[in-house]
Scaffold this active site. Structure first.
Site, mmCIF file in Angstrom:
data_model
loop_
_atom_site.group_PDB
_atom_site.id
_atom_site.type_symbol
_atom_site.label_atom_id
_atom_site.label_comp_id
_atom_site.label_asym_id
_atom_site.label_seq_id
_atom_site.Cartn_x
_atom_site.Cartn_y
_atom_site.Cartn_z
ATOM 1 N N ASP A 86 65.792 -144.769 -34.334
ATOM 2 C CA ASP A 86 65.872 -145.027 -32.903
ATOM 3 C C ASP A 86 66.271 -143.738 -32.188
ATOM 4 O O ASP A 86 67.152 -143.029 -32.655
ATOM 5 C CB ASP A 86 66.944 -146.111 -32.702
ATOM 6 N N LYS A 139 52.669 -133.823 -19.550
ATOM 7 C CA LYS A 139 52.647 -134.320 -18.183
ATOM 8 C C LYS A 139 52.505 -135.851 -18.210
ATOM 9 O O LYS A 139 52.032 -136.391 -19.208
ATOM 10 C CB LYS A 139 51.534 -133.641 -17.387
ATOM 11 N N HIS A 169 47.070 -129.649 -20.423
ATOM 12 C CA HIS A 169 46.074 -129.145 -21.375
ATOM 13 C C HIS A 169 44.890 -128.468 -20.680
ATOM 14 O O HIS A 169 44.175 -127.695 -21.286
ATOM 15 C CB HIS A 169 45.638 -130.237 -22.365
ATOM 16 N N GLU A 207 34.773 -139.255 -14.750
ATOM 17 C CA GLU A 207 34.706 -139.816 -16.103
ATOM 18 C C GLU A 207 33.929 -141.117 -16.012
ATOM 19 O O GLU A 207 34.185 -141.922 -15.112
ATOM 20 C CB GLU A 207 36.122 -140.058 -16.645
ATOM 21 N N ASP A 226 47.998 -139.007 -12.498
ATOM 22 C CA ASP A 226 47.432 -138.721 -13.821
ATOM 23 C C ASP A 226 46.724 -137.366 -13.857
ATOM 24 O O ASP A 226 46.928 -136.589 -14.793
ATOM 25 C CB ASP A 226 46.447 -139.848 -14.196
ATOM 26 N N HIS A 231 46.183 -131.451 -13.428
ATOM 27 C CA HIS A 231 44.947 -130.753 -13.811
ATOM 28 C C HIS A 231 44.194 -130.194 -12.597
ATOM 29 O O HIS A 231 43.781 -129.036 -12.583
ATOM 30 C CB HIS A 231 43.979 -131.691 -14.544
HETATM 31 C C1 BG6 Z 1 44.442 -136.622 -19.379
HETATM 32 C C2 BG6 Z 1 44.464 -137.860 -18.528
HETATM 33 O O1 BG6 Z 1 45.486 -135.770 -19.027
HETATM 34 O O2 BG6 Z 1 43.200 -135.945 -19.208
HETATM 35 C C3 BG6 Z 1 43.292 -138.762 -18.868
HETATM 36 O O3 BG6 Z 1 45.678 -138.555 -18.752
HETATM 37 C C4 BG6 Z 1 42.001 -137.989 -18.788
HETATM 38 O O4 BG6 Z 1 43.254 -139.879 -17.997
HETATM 39 C C5 BG6 Z 1 42.091 -136.700 -19.608
HETATM 40 O O5 BG6 Z 1 40.959 -138.807 -19.303
HETATM 41 C C6 BG6 Z 1 40.840 -135.844 -19.434
HETATM 42 O O6 BG6 Z 1 40.915 -134.740 -20.261
HETATM 43 P P1 BG6 Z 1 39.604 -133.945 -20.687
HETATM 44 O O7 BG6 Z 1 40.108 -132.768 -21.421
HETATM 45 O O8 BG6 Z 1 38.805 -134.893 -21.535
HETATM 46 O O9 BG6 Z 1 38.879 -133.596 -19.419
#
Ligand code: BG6
Length: 465
Positions: A86, A139, A169, A207, A226, A231
């Site tokens: 835990d 994040k 990322h 997406e 999100d 991003h």
């Molecule tokens: C993530 C989001 O950070 O990035 C997701 O939480 C999203 O919702 C994803 O689908 C997209 O990442 P990538 O690299 O596939 O464009």
């Protein structure tokens, strides 16, 4: 660049979870394969697993995400250890301390829900090596400006800012880094890259899938938290920032932070929120959910280079395609040298950066069509990325943390500046419009872009684009 001491152990919390399965194991395998990771790797999670179970999970993850040869996997498996318990139990951290042995500079990766951060960070204090260690967080960093500040305060109570790595990322993606490289290495662009020549900048992150079973998590976020706050604003910063004044990581991060601080906080009229039809039937989603799965925003910046230039961002789930693209459209004169009438975006100059899934850069131009009259046609000069097997963003970023290079991580002030932009419109303050899956979002979003030539919908079929 000044690089500090290498991390001498990797600890990742949430070892049995989704993020570890999809991203962390494959990234660790990549680092081991490239001989960039030779230190102990300790997975921590609540289930009472053994080392062997963690290794089996790693094997499964890696074979599902690109695979590895047996020798490479054996090297990774030898480094992997598991600590169960835990996150609120001091005994868990006692076991972790033992597993860390003589490590003096561990890397702690919190691949766990943000609600657990405070608990884990305060328990980590019981491990002497923590003070010199590095911490990596996923994040979203907070839920709004206030909670982001509180999280930063908490982190800074145990770690110094240079040892805090906030992973976005997108910053680890090659085409996103190339936005900066391309701009600052092709000086021919510099005289054009400003309010005199640029009409608008658009970024679309589309997406064609929904929330993929992540309904419960997504309900806590929505598209703005999100992907827009992080991003998308990071991509915008790469497109709009000034060239770094020096080569160090702080110089780069200073310029990004300056741009984010210059963006005016959003007002309701500059935002359209949408929710795809069917979202409320997704597992984990409230039947009366008001969470947006689509957001379109119009941003402005208070700096001489960009004064008056609209920056439009659009991001959503269940849209017509999967594609992330930025488009910088240049101004064109009212008439052309040969009296030709020019209509629409496809007939003006622009630079198009396709950031994924395929990568391309295209310059939109006009070229003379064969024949007697001086009439032209639209053409694109396209450079398509053909590099295969390049390093994925998580592998790149984890390798950077281990070396102590924060260049591609979001700094505290930049994260807070990005929250300040979206803070006034978070939650249910802006009306929510339903849209049909497979479209480009609610028609209402068109209004945001009407005065700037409309939205540019990325073309995904047909090879290059
Ligand atoms: C993530 C989001 O950070 O990035 C997701 O939480 C999203 O919702 C994803 O689908 C997209 O990442 P990538 O690299 O596939 O464009």
């Amino acid at each position: 660049m000044k690089i500090s001491a290498h991390s001498d152990a990797v600890v990742f919390f949430g070892a049995t979870g989704d993020l570890a399965y999809k991203m962390i194991f494959p990234a660790l395998q990549g680092l081991v394969r490239a001989r960039r990771l030779t230190v102990p790797i300790i997975g921590v999670a609540q289930p009472r697993w053994s080392d062997a179970q963690l290794r089996a999970r790693a094997r499964e993850s890696i074979s599902e995400h690109g695979g590895a040869d047996a020798a490479d996997f054996a090297k990774l498996a030898r480094l992997l250890r598991y600590v169960y318990g835990d996150y609120n139990d001091p005994a868990t951290f006692q076991r972790l301390r033992q597993a860390l042995g003589a490590a003096r500079k561990p890397l702690y990766y919190l691949a766990i829900p943000p609600a657990l951060f405070p608990m884990v960070i305060s328990r980590l204090k019981s491990i002497p090596a923590t003070a010199a260690g590095r911490i990596v967080l996923e994040k979203p960093f907070g839920r709004d400006l206030r909670s982001a500040r509180a999280l930063n305060r908490l982190l800074l109570s145990e770690f110094s800012e240079p040892n805090i790595y906030r992973i976005d990322h997108y910053l680890g993606k090659e085409p996103v880094q190339n936005l900066m490289y391309f701009r600052f290495s092709n000086w021919v662009l510099e005289p054009l890259w400003n309010r005199d020549c640029v009409k608008s900048v658009q970024i679309t992150m589309a997406e064609d899938f929904g929330v993929k079973g992540r309904g419960k998590v997504y309900e806590e976020m929505g598209a703005i938290r999100d992907v827009v706050q992080n991003h998308m604003l990071q991509v915008l910063a790469c497109l709009a920032m000034e060239a770094p004044k020096a080569s160090g990581s702080e110089s780069l991060r200073n310029e990004k932070a300056t741009i984010l601080k210059a963006i005016q906080p959003l007002e309701k009229g500059d935002v359209v929120r949408g929710q795809f039809r069917g979202y409320r039937e997704e597992p984990g989603v409230a039947s009366d959910s008001r969470v947006e799965t689509f957001a379109a925003v119009r941003l402005r910046m208070n700096i001489p280079r960009w004064k008056g230039v609209p920056f439009l961002i659009r991001a959503g789930k269940a849209l017509a395609a999967t594609c992330t693209e930025a488009l910088v459209e240049f101004k064109s004169p009212a008439r052309t040298a040969f009296g030709e009438k020019i209509f629409g975006r496809s007939d003006v100059n622009y630079l198009r950066f396709r950031l994924g899934p395929k990568v391309a850069i295209a310059l939109g131009v006009r070229s003379k069509a064969p024949g007697e009259p001086m009439l032209g046609e639209h053409a694109e000069l396209v450079a398509v990325d053909r590099h295969a097997g390049e390093m994925g963003p998580y592998e790149r970023l984890l390798g950077d943390v281990m070396r102590g290079d924060p260049s591609l991580f979001a700094r505290e002030d930049a994260v807070e500046a990005a929250w300040r932009v979206v803070d006034p419109i978070l939650g249910d303050k802006v009306p929510l419009h339903e849209y049909r899956p497979g479209t480009w979002g609610p028609p209402r979003a068109d209004k945001l872009a009407t005065n700037f030539g409309g939205w540019h919908n990325p073309v995904v079929q047909g090879g290059i684009s």
